[in-house]
Design a protein around this motif. Structure first.
Motif, PDB file in Angstrom:
ATOM      1  N   TYR A  27      -3.362   3.520   0.778  1.00 40.52           N
ATOM      2  CA  TYR A  27      -2.160   3.970   0.451  1.00 40.52           C
ATOM      3  C   TYR A  27      -1.334   3.898   1.364  1.00 40.52           C
ATOM      4  O   TYR A  27      -0.210   4.546   1.542  1.00 40.52           O
ATOM      5  N   GLY A  28      -1.502   3.100   2.581  1.00 39.11           N
ATOM      6  CA  GLY A  28      -0.620   2.797   3.598  1.00 39.11           C
ATOM      7  C   GLY A  28      -1.222   3.698   4.906  1.00 39.11           C
ATOM      8  O   GLY A  28      -2.121   3.824   5.156  1.00 39.11           O
ATOM      9  N   LEU A  29      -0.150   4.200   5.545  1.00 45.31           N
ATOM     10  CA  LEU A  29      -0.712   5.000   6.699  1.00 45.31           C
ATOM     11  C   LEU A  29      -0.271   6.521   6.761  1.00 45.31           C
ATOM     12  O   LEU A  29       0.804   6.752   6.368  1.00 45.31           O
ATOM     13  N   ARG A  86       0.757  -1.181  -0.100  1.00 46.09           N
ATOM     14  CA  ARG A  86      -0.117   0.165   0.079  1.00 46.09           C
ATOM     15  C   ARG A  86       0.955   1.048   0.174  1.00 46.09           C
ATOM     16  O   ARG A  86       0.617   2.264  -0.714  1.00 46.09           O
ATOM     17  N   THR A  87       1.797   1.295   0.808  1.00 44.02           N
ATOM     18  CA  THR A  87       2.880   2.465   0.863  1.00 44.02           C
ATOM     19  C   THR A  87       3.453   2.491  -0.565  1.00 44.02           C
ATOM     20  O   THR A  87       3.573   3.894  -0.906  1.00 44.02           O
ATOM     21  N   TRP A  88       3.813   1.697  -1.212  1.00 42.91           N
ATOM     22  CA  TRP A  88       4.562   1.640  -2.493  1.00 42.91           C
ATOM     23  C   TRP A  88       3.413   2.361  -3.603  1.00 42.91           C
ATOM     24  O   TRP A  88       3.767   2.914  -4.416  1.00 42.91           O
ATOM     25  N   ARG A  89       2.286   1.883  -3.435  1.00 44.65           N
ATOM     26  CA  ARG A  89       1.164   2.364  -4.327  1.00 44.65           C
ATOM     27  C   ARG A  89       1.367   3.953  -4.289  1.00 44.65           C
ATOM     28  O   ARG A  89       1.070   4.415  -5.171  1.00 44.65           O
ATOM     29  N   ALA A 122     -10.224   7.833   5.893  1.00 46.12           N
ATOM     30  CA  ALA A 122     -11.406   6.975   5.824  1.00 46.12           C
ATOM     31  C   ALA A 122     -10.540   5.410   5.539  1.00 46.12           C
ATOM     32  O   ALA A 122      -9.450   5.634   5.170  1.00 46.12           O
ATOM     33  N   ASN A 123     -11.203   4.494   5.398  1.00 52.65           N
ATOM     34  CA  ASN A 123     -10.607   3.384   5.121  1.00 52.65           C
ATOM     35  C   ASN A 123     -10.229   3.102   3.570  1.00 52.65           C
ATOM     36  O   ASN A 123      -9.262   2.672   3.241  1.00 52.65           O
ATOM     37  N   THR A 124     -10.987   4.073   2.776  1.00 54.52           N
ATOM     38  CA  THR A 124     -10.678   4.268   1.313  1.00 54.52           C
ATOM     39  C   THR A 124     -10.651   5.778   1.098  1.00 54.52           C
ATOM     40  O   THR A 124     -11.731   6.425   1.412  1.00 54.52           O
TER      41      THR A 124
END
Length: 498
Positions: free
Chosen positions: A429-431, A61-64, A89-91
């Motif tokens: 997208y991670g944190l 997710r972070t790399w995204r 949000a979650n998304t």
């Protein structure tokens, strides 16, 4: 339910399960973990398959973000930050980059190169695709304005032009930042080792960096930087245990600065220096492996919860642990820097329970979740050298992740607690960059410095410290590693009776 939503639900469920089975470490367990000389040199062996799978998902997710919205498609330069378009949000939806976000600096460029290598290691990019991404960054670095081989402090990501400030005009006389160029150099060195086809281009840039130009031979330290047209900064990097030690590593490793630079750096400030604690310790004398001279060093320490450690200026985990993501301090310096990394991480954990009294721990410079959302220096207050204001109300996930390769089990417990307690900090997208732990208020943006740190930490945690191996295999290791391996800090064991 689309595929992305299913991934999110599954990840949250896994996080909840981990949080349910991995309780945060109790305060006396922090002491117990610091009581002997055990230093983790293979973090992967301390994590379960399920934990490793979860960390790989975080990295994906972070790399995204880093490889997509976090990089300018024209220049291939990383953006310093990416904002949310709405609430956490979650998304989430991302806001388009504005001129206020379209800047970068040498640290970010270097760490982005290292993140590309981590993405290759983690299987998030094929070797060919990762090499192409690194080649695009290399081509841009080659075109950027420089001074004695060093990059200036700020660049526009849209034009590649050097600018006077993050939101400023093109520069007339730029500033060369020593620490920023240290992080740039480590990224180029890592990429050169990971992608042999690009080694010649990166090595030419490394060879052009005149580290002797930034060396204050009189005081045997590096200057903080150089302002073109005005001269050197008034300040120098005097403390060894801080993020700028990456520049000391590269300067010594380059062979352009004498290894004796190592002895010009203080382990703690002198006892009569204004600071939060009066350091205790002892003097030790070492023979320099290059010049054969003897140097006597005061190897001092601070104490928190009976744990002895060499402090950073602001009690920051990034300052403490980020260099250990790329230089194998645990393996090469287990009696000094490696053990201090462990003790510092453990002291942060103890401070979370006893000092800050927050459900999670991990302090570094981060985005303030409230007000103007400025980038602010946060730290574990009582662990800092700085006697001034060091707020501890904001925790940053990147700091929590940096502890993963150092103290894997308690660090993973802390990360899962962070996501379980503040679930909207984690999205596709991670944190997000930070949380005000006492109120749960989240900073609605991602910072490249934190995202790249997470990629580095996860690569080491799940791949047997693989990322560190690139520096270790480089020609910079031979002149540097004898210095790392020599010392035995005064941080062994605990202070006082149990």
């Amino acid at each position: 339910m689309n595929r992305l939503h299913r991934l999110l639900v599954a990840a949250v469920a896994l996080t909840a399960a981990c949080a349910a089975t991995t309780e945060p470490v109790e305060a006396d367990q922090w002491q117990a973990a610091a009581a002997d000389d055990t230093v983790v040199v293979d973090p992967t062996a301390h994590l379960t398959d399920g934990q490793i799978g979860f960390l790989r998902e975080v990295a994906a997710r972070t790399w995204r973000l880093l490889s997509g919205p976090g990089v300018d498609p024209v220049t291939s330069l990383p953006l310093a930050s990416v904002l949310l378009a709405g609430d956490p949000a979650n998304t989430v939806e991302l806001a388009p980059a504005t001129p206020d976000q379209q800047y970068t600096n040498p640290s970010l460029i270097g760490n982005y190169l290292t993140a590309i290598v981590a993405a290759k290691d983690l299987g998030l990019e094929t070797s060919d695709k990762a090499q192409a991404e690194a080649a695009a960054v290399l081509a841009q670095i080659q075109k950027l304005a420089k001074y004695d081989g060093f990059l200036f402090r700020w660049y526009s990501t849209t034009t590649g032009q050097a600018i006077e400030s993050p939101r400023g005009r093109p520069i007339k006389n730029g500033y060369v930042s020593t620490v920023d160029n240290g992080w740039l150099a480590q990224g180029m060195l890592t990429a050169a080792q990971a992608f042999p086809a690009l080694a010649g281009g990166f090595q030419a840039l490394l060879d052009a960096m005149r580290w002797d130009f930034l060396y204050n031979a009189t005081e045997n330290v590096l200057y903080n930087g150089y302002q073109v047209g005005q001269g050197y900064s008034d300040s120098t990097y005097d403390n060894l245990y801080s993020g700028p030690r990456i520049a000391d590593y590269l300067a010594i490793g380059s062979g352009k600065v004498p290894g004796a630079l190592w002895w010009g750096l203080a382990r703690t400030p002198p006892a009569d220096h204004r600071q939060r604690q009066v350091p205790e310790g002892l003097n030790r004398t070492y023979t320099d492996p290059q010049d054969g001279k003897q140097y006597t060093i005061f190897e001092g320490h601070y104490v928190y919860d009976r744990i002895k450690f060499v402090p950073t200026f602001n009690g920051s985990l990034y300052q403490a642990l980020a260099p250990a993501m790329v230089v194998p301090e645990q393996a090469i310096a287990p009696q000094s820097l490696g053990m201090n990394n462990r003790n510092t991480a453990l002291a942060h954990g103890a401070y979370g329970q006893l000092g800050a009294r927050t459900p999670v721990w991990g302090w570094s410079a981060a985005t303030s979740p409230t007000g103007a959302q400025r980038y602010t220096n946060y730290g574990a207050t009582e662990l800092a050298i700085n006697q001034g204001e060091v707020p501890d109300d904001v925790t940053t996930p990147s700091a929590a992740f940096l502890a993963l390769p150092i103290i894997p089990e308690p660090a993973f417990a802390n990360i899962t607690q962070l996501i379980a307690k503040f679930p909207l900090i984690y999205n596709q997208y991670g944190l997000l960059d930070a949380v005000e732990a006492r109120t749960g208020t989240l900073a609605p943006r991602f910072m490249a410095i934190g995202q790249t740190a997470i990629m580095m930490a996860v690569d080491n945690a799940v791949n047997h410290d693989r990322l560190q191996g690139y520096f270790a295999a480089s020609p910079y290791a031979k002149p540097l590693f004898p210095y790392l391996s020599m010392e035995r800090y005064s941080i062994h064991g605990l202070v006082g009776p149990g």
